[in-house]
Design a protein around this motif. Sequence first.
Motif, PDB file in Angstrom:
ATOM      1  N   MET A   8       0.933  -1.720   0.025  1.00 60.34           N
ATOM      2  CA  MET A   8      -0.139  -0.080   0.052  1.00 60.34           C
ATOM      3  C   MET A   8       0.982   0.889   0.062  1.00 60.34           C
ATOM      4  O   MET A   8       0.421   2.085  -0.772  1.00 60.34           O
ATOM      5  N   VAL A   9       1.721   1.251   0.932  1.00 61.86           N
ATOM      6  CA  VAL A   9       2.503   2.217   1.356  1.00 61.86           C
ATOM      7  C   VAL A   9       3.439   2.529  -0.757  1.00 61.86           C
ATOM      8  O   VAL A   9       3.667   3.442  -0.937  1.00 61.86           O
ATOM      9  N   ASN A  10       4.062   1.619  -0.794  1.00 56.69           N
ATOM     10  CA  ASN A  10       4.630   1.563  -2.498  1.00 56.69           C
ATOM     11  C   ASN A  10       3.512   2.375  -3.544  1.00 56.69           C
ATOM     12  O   ASN A  10       4.334   2.812  -4.114  1.00 56.69           O
ATOM     13  N   LYS A  11       2.264   1.980  -3.003  1.00 48.96           N
ATOM     14  CA  LYS A  11       1.618   2.272  -4.634  1.00 48.96           C
ATOM     15  C   LYS A  11       1.533   3.787  -3.933  1.00 48.96           C
ATOM     16  O   LYS A  11       1.491   3.873  -5.469  1.00 48.96           O
ATOM     17  N   LYS A  12       1.047   4.738  -3.277  1.00 48.81           N
ATOM     18  CA  LYS A  12       1.231   6.005  -2.775  1.00 48.81           C
ATOM     19  C   LYS A  12       2.619   6.198  -3.149  1.00 48.81           C
ATOM     20  O   LYS A  12       2.662   7.559  -4.054  1.00 48.81           O
ATOM     21  N   LEU A  13       3.892   6.071  -3.228  1.00 48.19           N
ATOM     22  CA  LEU A  13       4.718   6.836  -3.058  1.00 48.19           C
ATOM     23  C   LEU A  13       4.645   5.934  -5.597  1.00 48.19           C
ATOM     24  O   LEU A  13       5.303   7.652  -5.180  1.00 48.19           O
ATOM     25  N   GLU A  14       4.331   5.338  -5.818  1.00 47.21           N
ATOM     26  CA  GLU A  14       4.370   5.268  -6.798  1.00 47.21           C
ATOM     27  C   GLU A  14       3.946   5.821  -7.848  1.00 47.21           C
ATOM     28  O   GLU A  14       3.840   6.900  -8.465  1.00 47.21           O
ATOM     29  N   HIS A  15       2.888   6.302  -6.917  1.00 48.71           N
ATOM     30  CA  HIS A  15       1.706   7.362  -7.725  1.00 48.71           C
ATOM     31  C   HIS A  15       1.668   8.842  -7.578  1.00 48.71           C
ATOM     32  O   HIS A  15       2.291   9.828  -8.544  1.00 48.71           O
ATOM     33  N   LYS A  16       2.879   8.802  -6.247  1.00 51.58           N
ATOM     34  CA  LYS A  16       3.554  10.598  -5.861  1.00 51.58           C
ATOM     35  C   LYS A  16       4.232  10.772  -7.597  1.00 51.58           C
ATOM     36  O   LYS A  16       4.449  11.737  -7.821  1.00 51.58           O
ATOM     37  N   LEU A  17       5.557   9.362  -7.409  1.00 51.91           N
ATOM     38  CA  LEU A  17       6.413  10.081  -8.453  1.00 51.91           C
ATOM     39  C   LEU A  17       5.479   9.810  -9.961  1.00 51.91           C
ATOM     40  O   LEU A  17       6.089  10.745 -10.488  1.00 51.91           O
ATOM     41  N   GLU A  18       4.755   9.228 -10.784  1.00 54.63           N
ATOM     42  CA  GLU A  18       3.768   9.297 -11.753  1.00 54.63           C
ATOM     43  C   GLU A  18       3.412  10.632 -11.105  1.00 54.63           C
ATOM     44  O   GLU A  18       3.212  10.749 -12.505  1.00 54.63           O
ATOM     45  N   SER A  19       2.354  11.327 -10.484  1.00 53.96           N
ATOM     46  CA  SER A  19       1.840  12.558 -10.577  1.00 53.96           C
ATOM     47  C   SER A  19       2.570  13.302 -11.470  1.00 53.96           C
ATOM     48  O   SER A  19       2.391  14.155 -11.749  1.00 53.96           O
ATOM     49  N   LYS A  20       4.439  13.510 -10.873  1.00 49.49           N
ATOM     50  CA  LYS A  20       5.096  14.148 -11.506  1.00 49.49           C
ATOM     51  C   LYS A  20       6.240  14.081 -13.298  1.00 49.49           C
ATOM     52  O   LYS A  20       7.116  14.117 -12.629  1.00 49.49           O
ATOM     53  N   ILE A  76       7.505  11.058 -13.530  1.00 50.02           N
ATOM     54  CA  ILE A  76       8.543  10.347 -13.156  1.00 50.02           C
ATOM     55  C   ILE A  76       8.428   8.702 -12.834  1.00 50.02           C
ATOM     56  O   ILE A  76       8.014   8.638 -12.523  1.00 50.02           O
ATOM     57  N   LYS A  77       9.475   8.127 -13.375  1.00 48.77           N
ATOM     58  CA  LYS A  77       8.887   6.581 -13.651  1.00 48.77           C
ATOM     59  C   LYS A  77       9.585   5.894 -11.995  1.00 48.77           C
ATOM     60  O   LYS A  77      10.462   6.274 -12.159  1.00 48.77           O
ATOM     61  N   PRO A  78       8.383   4.916 -10.996  1.00 46.22           N
ATOM     62  CA  PRO A  78       9.613   5.270 -10.360  1.00 46.22           C
ATOM     63  C   PRO A  78      10.022   3.535  -9.959  1.00 46.22           C
ATOM     64  O   PRO A  78       9.534   2.501 -10.591  1.00 46.22           O
ATOM     65  N   THR A  79      11.447   3.636 -10.586  1.00 52.00           N
ATOM     66  CA  THR A  79      12.312   3.200 -10.066  1.00 52.00           C
ATOM     67  C   THR A  79      12.197   2.661  -8.733  1.00 52.00           C
ATOM     68  O   THR A  79      12.182   3.386  -7.702  1.00 52.00           O
TER      69      THR A  79
END
Length: 138
Positions: free
Chosen positions: A1-13, A15-18
Amino acid sequence: MVNKKLEHKLESKSIKPTAMRLLILQYLIEQTTTVSLSDIEMAFERSDKSTIFRTLKTFEKSKLIHSIEDGTGHLKYALCLEGCSCSPIDLHYHFHCNKCKETFCLTTLSIPYIELPKNFEMQQANMVIKGICANCKI
């Protein structure tokens, strides 16, 4: 769940989430003060230093983080607030503690608008207040 929030934060800018970007973003979220490149490198000793540097530059270019020159000779980084576009209206004061050497973002205190001469364009402003922080004052 936390990773999904982080991924979304990056994608909203855009930024490809690596894996490394997610780790650095999580690290920055957990910080209560600004951090330098060397702070992040120490936190991720086994990681490639150039990858960390490139990640910070990507985050800064995408306005996920901002950098601060606090007079220590080291550039410091902090997460931007939601909705920040790093334009002059988003600029805020920073406080550098002379005792513990930490630098804090004072996001509730905006740098005042300055009327510049004709044909001058402000692209960045840096306001650092120096003194003793609340933790060191005790």
